[in-house]
Motif scaffolding. Structure first.
Motif, PDB file in Angstrom:
ATOM      1  N   VAL A  94       0.872  -1.174   0.000  1.00  0.00           N
ATOM      2  CA  VAL A  94       0.000   0.000   0.000  1.00  0.00           C
ATOM      3  C   VAL A  94       0.911   1.227   0.000  1.00  0.00           C
ATOM      4  O   VAL A  94       1.804   1.342   0.840  1.00  0.00           O
ATOM      5  N   CYS A  95       0.711   2.146  -0.962  1.00  0.00           N
ATOM      6  CA  CYS A  95       1.622   3.292  -1.121  1.00  0.00           C
ATOM      7  C   CYS A  95       0.849   4.606  -1.117  1.00  0.00           C
ATOM      8  O   CYS A  95      -0.226   4.697  -1.712  1.00  0.00           O
ATOM      9  N   THR A  96       1.450   5.602  -0.481  1.00  0.00           N
ATOM     10  CA  THR A  96       0.802   6.924  -0.462  1.00  0.00           C
ATOM     11  C   THR A  96       1.708   8.023  -1.028  1.00  0.00           C
ATOM     12  O   THR A  96       1.255   9.157  -1.176  1.00  0.00           O
ATOM     13  N   THR A  97       2.968   7.713  -1.322  1.00  0.00           N
ATOM     14  CA  THR A  97       3.847   8.735  -1.898  1.00  0.00           C
ATOM     15  C   THR A  97       4.466   8.209  -3.202  1.00  0.00           C
ATOM     16  O   THR A  97       4.553   6.996  -3.399  1.00  0.00           O
ATOM     17  N   PRO A  98       4.916   9.121  -4.082  1.00  0.00           N
ATOM     18  CA  PRO A  98       5.557   8.696  -5.332  1.00  0.00           C
ATOM     19  C   PRO A  98       6.793   7.821  -5.074  1.00  0.00           C
ATOM     20  O   PRO A  98       7.051   6.875  -5.818  1.00  0.00           O
ATOM     21  N   GLU A  99       7.520   8.109  -3.995  1.00  0.00           N
ATOM     22  CA  GLU A  99       8.729   7.330  -3.698  1.00  0.00           C
ATOM     23  C   GLU A  99       8.362   5.892  -3.341  1.00  0.00           C
ATOM     24  O   GLU A  99       8.969   4.935  -3.809  1.00  0.00           O
ATOM     25  N   ASP A 109      -6.981   2.762  -4.270  1.00  0.00           N
ATOM     26  CA  ASP A 109      -7.477   2.073  -3.070  1.00  0.00           C
ATOM     27  C   ASP A 109      -8.999   2.115  -2.971  1.00  0.00           C
ATOM     28  O   ASP A 109      -9.616   1.180  -2.488  1.00  0.00           O
ATOM     29  N   GLY A 110      -9.611   3.191  -3.433  1.00  0.00           N
ATOM     30  CA  GLY A 110     -11.058   3.382  -3.233  1.00  0.00           C
ATOM     31  C   GLY A 110     -11.885   2.874  -4.397  1.00  0.00           C
ATOM     32  O   GLY A 110     -11.369   2.273  -5.334  1.00  0.00           O
ATOM     33  N   LEU A 111     -13.200   3.124  -4.319  1.00  0.00           N
ATOM     34  CA  LEU A 111     -14.117   2.689  -5.367  1.00  0.00           C
ATOM     35  C   LEU A 111     -13.866   3.461  -6.652  1.00  0.00           C
ATOM     36  O   LEU A 111     -13.707   4.667  -6.633  1.00  0.00           O
ATOM     37  N   ALA A 112     -13.845   2.756  -7.792  1.00  0.00           N
ATOM     38  CA  ALA A 112     -13.609   3.451  -9.064  1.00  0.00           C
ATOM     39  C   ALA A 112     -14.404   2.830 -10.199  1.00  0.00           C
ATOM     40  O   ALA A 112     -14.020   2.954 -11.366  1.00  0.00           O
ATOM     41  N   ALA A 113     -15.502   2.143  -9.871  1.00  0.00           N
ATOM     42  CA  ALA A 113     -16.393   1.564 -10.892  1.00  0.00           C
ATOM     43  C   ALA A 113     -15.645   0.710 -11.900  1.00  0.00           C
ATOM     44  O   ALA A 113     -15.918   0.750 -13.088  1.00  0.00           O
ATOM     45  N   GLY A 114     -14.678  -0.076 -11.406  1.00  0.00           N
ATOM     46  CA  GLY A 114     -13.957  -0.984 -12.290  1.00  0.00           C
ATOM     47  C   GLY A 114     -12.907  -0.294 -13.156  1.00  0.00           C
ATOM     48  O   GLY A 114     -12.288  -0.914 -13.994  1.00  0.00           O
ATOM     49  N   LYS A 115     -12.719   1.021 -12.948  1.00  0.00           N
ATOM     50  CA  LYS A 115     -11.800   1.744 -13.820  1.00  0.00           C
ATOM     51  C   LYS A 115     -10.570   2.262 -13.079  1.00  0.00           C
ATOM     52  O   LYS A 115      -9.811   3.056 -13.611  1.00  0.00           O
ATOM     53  N   GLY A 116     -10.382   1.834 -11.835  1.00  0.00           N
ATOM     54  CA  GLY A 116      -9.270   2.353 -11.033  1.00  0.00           C
ATOM     55  C   GLY A 116      -7.999   1.544 -11.120  1.00  0.00           C
ATOM     56  O   GLY A 116      -7.025   1.851 -10.442  1.00  0.00           O
ATOM     57  N   ALA A 127      -0.417   6.098 -10.201  1.00  0.00           N
ATOM     58  CA  ALA A 127      -0.222   6.125  -8.743  1.00  0.00           C
ATOM     59  C   ALA A 127      -0.307   7.560  -8.230  1.00  0.00           C
ATOM     60  O   ALA A 127      -0.938   7.832  -7.202  1.00  0.00           O
ATOM     61  N   ALA A 128       0.300   8.494  -8.975  1.00  0.00           N
ATOM     62  CA  ALA A 128       0.314   9.893  -8.538  1.00  0.00           C
ATOM     63  C   ALA A 128      -1.081  10.502  -8.573  1.00  0.00           C
ATOM     64  O   ALA A 128      -1.414  11.391  -7.780  1.00  0.00           O
ATOM     65  N   ALA A 129      -1.938   9.980  -9.471  1.00  0.00           N
ATOM     66  CA  ALA A 129      -3.287  10.533  -9.617  1.00  0.00           C
ATOM     67  C   ALA A 129      -4.226  10.048  -8.509  1.00  0.00           C
ATOM     68  O   ALA A 129      -5.317  10.583  -8.343  1.00  0.00           O
ATOM     69  N   CYS A 130      -3.818   9.026  -7.759  1.00  0.00           N
ATOM     70  CA  CYS A 130      -4.656   8.483  -6.691  1.00  0.00           C
ATOM     71  C   CYS A 130      -4.049   8.866  -5.339  1.00  0.00           C
ATOM     72  O   CYS A 130      -2.833   9.010  -5.225  1.00  0.00           O
ATOM     73  N   GLU A 131      -4.901   8.978  -4.341  1.00  0.00           N
ATOM     74  CA  GLU A 131      -4.405   9.356  -3.019  1.00  0.00           C
ATOM     75  C   GLU A 131      -3.593   8.216  -2.406  1.00  0.00           C
ATOM     76  O   GLU A 131      -2.518   8.398  -1.872  1.00  0.00           O
ATOM     77  N   ARG A 132      -4.173   7.014  -2.503  1.00  0.00           N
ATOM     78  CA  ARG A 132      -3.552   5.839  -1.911  1.00  0.00           C
ATOM     79  C   ARG A 132      -3.713   4.711  -2.916  1.00  0.00           C
ATOM     80  O   ARG A 132      -4.810   4.531  -3.461  1.00  0.00           O
TER      81      ARG A 132
END
Ligand code: AMP
Length: 418
Positions: A122-127, A145-152, A166-171
């Motif tokens: 589980v990652c929260t930073t670009p590094e 990590d969250g709901l994305a209607a099958g598109k995440g 990865a950068a476009a998502c929070e987690r």
């Protein structure tokens, strides 16, 4: 039995169609529904994410059972006020629905329950993301990590594209790539007893040959002639039952539909994801084969009496569904176009389940979403079901309509591992 179904898609249309054929169902309602569901259920314009409004509607209707179709209301906690009001509800509470609502939560449950799945970070930073990508190597798998209607989910050989997602998502959850064919196995559970349904396979990519972007699903079929014997029993024992037991032990029992998305890899069966509700479009083919009347099964899950049910009965027939999507789906679907040929498709023997449709001012049916229709047919085998479903598709037209032409093709041709 008075039943209220929550949702708007082809999955809800399939649920409503099966419920409408169940002699135990005296009244069928759907909120908010769509133009196709309106033919089998009374529609109510209620916000499906508003638990108080849904509960008020269920009370007003005197509903004996509420069936929550999509993930968003479940994750938003719509089941809680219904249960608090003493209304039986098919679908997990908010906390158990985190199995779908958070990929990181699902990974934690699987680790605790000893369920086989892809290794992950589980990652929260670009590094952190970069380090995780390099730990596993290509192909890269990056999941919001969250709901994305099958598109995440992005699966790519391109490290820069993986980092960008990865950068476009929070987690994000970054995990090892799983090879091998995918299987969707649904199970109905009351939190203790687990009743697997028949396996199905769906097609997530937009274009033929599994090319193009991931979508909510472009088609599905069942049965899977190529699947290993004993698959359902194995998954029940190694995946479904341990997961249901783990959530019960945590004090957040999961009742409703547990959906295991599986990869049959060279190193054994692995869970790709869990969902907390019927899958769309697999539900369309699974319910087409179910012979046991549906309402009693869903009520038994809601009531905690699933262990007392007779074994489910299934048709030997095959079922295929082909999704017709609008121009621009999944990125920017165009809506508002009239749909022609719906009755002709049904006259040909297909069952046209509506996904994103609405009624126009003159009673015409208009496109109203990315996935518009799910054209479903049954036949003696996959080849026949497929031919009937595509004959139905050929009758239907709307501006910019797109569909895959290879749904169930490999399986119908007898290939081992499509
Ligand atoms: P999910 O939303 O987790 O089901 O992912 C959507 C799709 O991405 C899946 O149906 C797979 O086709 C693909 N996918 C997800 N995770 C993996 C993985 N670890 N390895 C390979 N493909 C994956």
């Amino acid at each position: 039995m008075k039943v209220l179904v929550i949702g708007t898609g082809a999955r809800e249309h399939a649920l409503c169609r099966s419920l409408s054929q169940d002699p135990a169902v005296s009244e069928l309602h759907c909120a908010p529904g769509n133009a196709g569901i309106a033919r089998v259920a009374a529609l109510h314009p209620v916000d499906q994410l508003d638990g108080a409004a849904v509960t008020a509607l269920a009370r007003e209707l005197g509903a004996d059972l509420v069936v929550v179709g999509p993930e968003a209301p479940l994750v938003a906690g719509v089941a809680e006020p219904l249960r608090a009001a003493g209304i039986p509800v098919f679908g997990p509470g908010k906390e158990a629905a985190q199995l779908e609502g958070s990929k990181a939560f699902a990974k934690d449950v699987m680790a605790a329950a000893g369920v086989p799945t892809a290794r992950s970070y589980v990652c929260t930073t670009p590094e952190e993301a970069a380090a995780a990508l390099d730990a596993f190597g290509a192909p890269y798998v990056v999941k919001d990590d969250g709901l994305a209607a099958g598109k995440g989910v992005v699966v790519t050989e391109d490290r820069a594209a993986a980092l960008e997602h990865a950068a476009a998502c929070e987690r994000v959850v970054i995990e090892e790539y799983l090879d091998g064919p995918e299987v969707s196995l649904f199970a109905i559970t009351d939190g203790t007893t687990v009743l697997p349904l028949v396996p199905a396979q769906d097609f997530k990519r937009a274009l033929d040959g599994d090319r193009g972007p991931n979508t909510g699903g472009m088609g599905a079929y069942s049965p899977l002639p190529w699947a290993p014997e004993g698959l359902v029993a194995e998954v029940l024992e190694s995946v479904l039952q341990p997961t249901v037991d783990e959530l019960r032990h945590r004090g957040t029992p999961f009742s409703g539909l547990l959906y295991a998305g599986l990869a049959l890899t060279s190193r054994g069966t692995r869970v790709i994801e869990f969902n907390a509700r019927f899958g769309d479009p697999e539900t369309q083919v699974v319910l087409a084969r179910l012979r046991t009347p549906l309402a009693g099964v869903l009520l038994a899950a809601a009531d905690g009496t699933l262990g007392e049910l007779e074994p489910l009965r299934w048709s030997e027939e095959a079922a295929v569904t082909v999704v017709m999507a609008s121009e621009g789906y999944p990125a920017s679907p165009r809506t508002g176009d009239p749909i022609e040929g719906l009755d002709a498709a049904e006259a040909d023997g297909a069952s046209v389940l509506h996904a994103g449709t609405r009624s126009g001012p003159a009673g015409e049916v208009l496109t109203a979403g990315g996935r518009v229709l799910s054209v479903t047919a049954v036949g003696a085998d996959l080849a026949e079901a497929r031919a009937k479903a595509y004959a139905g598709v050929a009758e239907i037209s709307f501006k910019g309509a797109q569909h895959r032409t290879d749904i169930a093709a490999a399986a119908a041709a007898g290939q081992q591992l499509p």
